[in-house]
Motif scaffolding. Structure first.
Motif, PDB file in Angstrom:
ATOM      1  N   ILE A  90      -5.762 -40.611  21.807  1.00  0.00           N
ATOM      2  CA  ILE A  90      -4.295 -39.705  21.936  1.00  0.00           C
ATOM      3  C   ILE A  90      -3.780 -41.046  24.182  1.00  0.00           C
ATOM      4  N   ARG A  91      -4.930 -41.091  24.960  1.00  0.00           N
ATOM      5  CA  ARG A  91      -4.411 -41.067  25.628  1.00  0.00           C
ATOM      6  C   ARG A  91      -4.508 -43.176  25.260  1.00  0.00           C
ATOM      7  N   GLY A  92      -5.128 -43.570  25.055  1.00  0.00           N
ATOM      8  CA  GLY A  92      -4.639 -44.924  24.263  1.00  0.00           C
ATOM      9  C   GLY A  92      -3.316 -45.328  23.751  1.00  0.00           C
ATOM     10  N   VAL A  93      -2.505 -44.244  22.566  1.00  0.00           N
ATOM     11  CA  VAL A  93      -1.539 -44.082  22.396  1.00  0.00           C
ATOM     12  C   VAL A  93      -0.216 -43.771  23.127  1.00  0.00           C
ATOM     13  N   ILE A  94      -0.517 -42.940  23.538  1.00  0.00           N
ATOM     14  CA  ILE A  94       0.509 -42.292  25.278  1.00  0.00           C
ATOM     15  C   ILE A  94       0.589 -43.806  25.986  1.00  0.00           C
ATOM     16  N   GLU A  95      -0.524 -44.057  26.772  1.00  0.00           N
ATOM     17  CA  GLU A  95      -0.512 -45.729  27.321  1.00  0.00           C
ATOM     18  C   GLU A  95      -0.254 -46.824  26.922  1.00  0.00           C
ATOM     19  N   GLY A  96      -0.342 -47.222  25.193  1.00  0.00           N
ATOM     20  CA  GLY A  96      -0.056 -47.939  24.723  1.00  0.00           C
ATOM     21  C   GLY A  96       1.941 -48.024  24.750  1.00  0.00           C
ATOM     22  N   THR A  97       1.866 -46.761  24.552  1.00  0.00           N
ATOM     23  CA  THR A  97       4.049 -46.907  25.056  1.00  0.00           C
ATOM     24  C   THR A  97       4.925 -46.575  25.350  1.00  0.00           C
ATOM     25  N   ALA A  98       3.961 -46.452  26.846  1.00  0.00           N
ATOM     26  CA  ALA A  98       4.017 -46.624  28.254  1.00  0.00           C
ATOM     27  C   ALA A  98       4.010 -47.980  28.444  1.00  0.00           C
ATOM     28  N   ALA A  99       2.940 -48.909  27.962  1.00  0.00           N
ATOM     29  CA  ALA A  99       3.105 -50.678  28.582  1.00  0.00           C
ATOM     30  C   ALA A  99       4.653 -50.780  27.410  1.00  0.00           C
ATOM     31  N   ARG A 100       4.237 -50.720  26.135  1.00  0.00           N
ATOM     32  CA  ARG A 100       5.620 -51.019  25.780  1.00  0.00           C
ATOM     33  C   ARG A 100       6.776 -51.127  26.192  1.00  0.00           C
ATOM     34  N   MET A 101       7.379 -49.719  26.048  1.00  0.00           N
ATOM     35  CA  MET A 101       8.783 -49.333  26.994  1.00  0.00           C
ATOM     36  C   MET A 101       8.726 -50.120  28.940  1.00  0.00           C
ATOM     37  N   ALA A 102       7.170 -50.077  29.233  1.00  0.00           N
ATOM     38  CA  ALA A 102       7.976 -51.402  30.492  1.00  0.00           C
ATOM     39  C   ALA A 102       8.347 -52.834  30.021  1.00  0.00           C
TER      40      ALA A 102
END
Length: 249
Positions: A90-102
């Protein structure tokens, strides 16, 4: 000694002191899973009153380390291997979403420059002549993952990633203190650094999908280390902070 130094800092208020101390005690396995927290004994050991201790308990309930008891007080939460594996993913999913948003929103140039300086610090830590400067690596690695959240430009994302990082064994640095237990540990750190650079490159090039996929793949390193420790080194792994909370069911 690290805990004692932290608790002795003049910059900590009583609630922060309670939070750091109590979280450390739980992660170190000072209490059995499912055990009711002995508030009086803990407050005396940490040198704080019960009011800041209860405020810290509220925070740890939110983090998932403690469970409320219907009759009052809290008990230490139970975690299965599946729970921890889920938390890492789940951390990977959220961090991935943060990277995509950035990437899609366009990251702040000053933050990007700071992220690059952090990666340079990691390079330096990995290239020490006498071996890896482990303390410097841990600090810079934590800073890099923190700045990914800030690059997203979302206060909600920053808060959620901070919350996820507090879950047992889900943080980016969860297994970095256990290098003697993990095979090819130094090479894994270098591989992680290569992933750091590709994630940042994708963000800078505004490749949202690629940045997300790379960040999610990066989190799998922690999952691989967790699986190795629990399956191949279960006896020694019990000394890893947080693994003492694991239960079969």
């Amino acid at each position: 000694m690290v805990l004692e130094a932290a608790l002795g800092s003049k910059h900590l208020n009583q609630t922060e002191k309670a939070l750091i101390g109590l979280r450390s005690m739980i992660m170190a396995g000072r209490f059995k899973t499912g055990q009711r927290l002995p508030e009086i004994a803990v407050s005396e050991q940490l040198g704080i009153s019960r009011t800041p201790l209860r405020q810290a308990m509220d925070r740890l309930v939110a983090e998932g380390l403690l469970d409320r008891i219907s009759t009052g007080g809290c008990r230490v939460a139970r975690f299965t291997k599946e729970d921890i594996a889920d938390a890492i993913q789940i951390r990977g999913v959220i961090e991935g979403t943060a990277a995509r948003m950035a990437a899609e929103r366009g990251a702040d140039p000053d933050l990007l420059a700071h992220a690059k300086s952090i990666l340079s610090q990691i390079d330096t830590a990995l290239s020490e002549s006498g071996g890896i400067d482990f303390d410097a690596y841990v600090s810079a690695n934590r800073a890099f993952h923190d700045i990914i959240a800030h690059l997203s430009g979302s206060a909600l994302m920053i808060r959620e990633l901070d919350r996820m990082a507090q879950l047992p064994l889900a943080s980016p640095s969860a297994f970095l203190s256990d290098q003697e237990l993990i095979p090819d540990f130094q090479e894994s750190l270098k591989h992680a650094q290569r992933q750091h650079r590709t994630i940042l490159e994708a963000i800078e090039n505004r490749e949202g999908s690629r940045a997300e996929a790379l960040a999610r793949e990066h989190a799998r390193l922690a999952l691989m280390n967790f699986n190795y420790l629990t399956e191949q080194k279960p006896a020694r792994a019990r000394n890893v902070p947080g693994l003492a909370l694991l239960t079969e069911k």
